[in-house]
Design a protein around this motif. Structure first.
Motif, mmCIF file in Angstrom:
data_model
loop_
_atom_site.group_PDB
_atom_site.id
_atom_site.type_symbol
_atom_site.label_atom_id
_atom_site.label_comp_id
_atom_site.label_asym_id
_atom_site.label_seq_id
_atom_site.Cartn_x
_atom_site.Cartn_y
_atom_site.Cartn_z
ATOM 1 N N ARG A 61 46.392 54.668 -10.502
ATOM 2 C CA ARG A 61 44.817 54.398 -11.473
ATOM 3 C C ARG A 61 44.420 53.309 -12.665
ATOM 4 O O ARG A 61 45.785 52.904 -13.438
ATOM 5 C CB ARG A 61 44.835 55.556 -12.071
ATOM 6 N N LYS A 62 43.328 53.385 -12.683
ATOM 7 C CA LYS A 62 43.054 52.451 -13.751
ATOM 8 C C LYS A 62 43.354 52.725 -15.493
ATOM 9 O O LYS A 62 42.820 53.801 -15.630
ATOM 10 C CB LYS A 62 41.369 52.106 -13.895
ATOM 11 N N GLY A 63 44.046 52.116 -15.911
ATOM 12 C CA GLY A 63 44.674 52.043 -17.179
ATOM 13 C C GLY A 63 45.325 52.549 -17.223
ATOM 14 O O GLY A 63 46.068 53.772 -18.261
ATOM 15 N N GLU A 64 46.181 53.630 -16.416
ATOM 16 C CA GLU A 64 47.445 54.850 -16.310
ATOM 17 C C GLU A 64 48.453 54.380 -17.016
ATOM 18 O O GLU A 64 49.336 53.245 -16.900
ATOM 19 C CB GLU A 64 47.999 54.850 -14.399
ATOM 20 N N VAL A 65 48.997 55.082 -17.620
ATOM 21 C CA VAL A 65 49.917 55.084 -18.590
ATOM 22 C C VAL A 65 51.055 55.889 -18.260
ATOM 23 O O VAL A 65 51.602 56.954 -17.189
ATOM 24 C CB VAL A 65 49.787 55.744 -19.630
#
Length: 94
Positions: A61-65
């Motif tokens: 996912r976009k910006g997943e940590v």
């Protein structure tokens, strides 16, 4: 002579998956082990892709940590699913 040749051919065929795995690792600038057994590939252009613990490519996912095996946090950039899938399958097709 034919027996030696067939043994050589079979041993080279057994090494083919190892060469295919090297395609993904050699294309990546860095491969980071994650806590849950997954691998994060960081490519030379900064984009990232994630491989599951069973060898499949996982969507990011976009910006997943994500958490590394040593406990650090990394915010992912990009979702290079197609690139990693292509590299992991390199040498496995007909």
């Amino acid at each position: 002579m034919i027996r030696k040749l067939s043994i050589f051919v079979l041993s080279m065929a057994a090494l083919a998956p190892a060469f295919a795995m090297d395609a993904a690792r050699s294309e990546a600038k860095e491969v980071i082990a994650l806590q849950n057994g997954e691998l994060l590939y960081v490519f030379k252009d900064g984009m990232m892709a994630k491989e599951g613990k069973f060898g499949g490519v996982i969507h990011l996912r976009k910006g997943e940590v994500v958490q590394t095996a040593d406990g650090k946090s990394i915010t992912t950039v990009g979702n290079e699913v197609a690139r990693l899938n292509s590299l992991l399958n390199k040498g496995h097709g007909n």
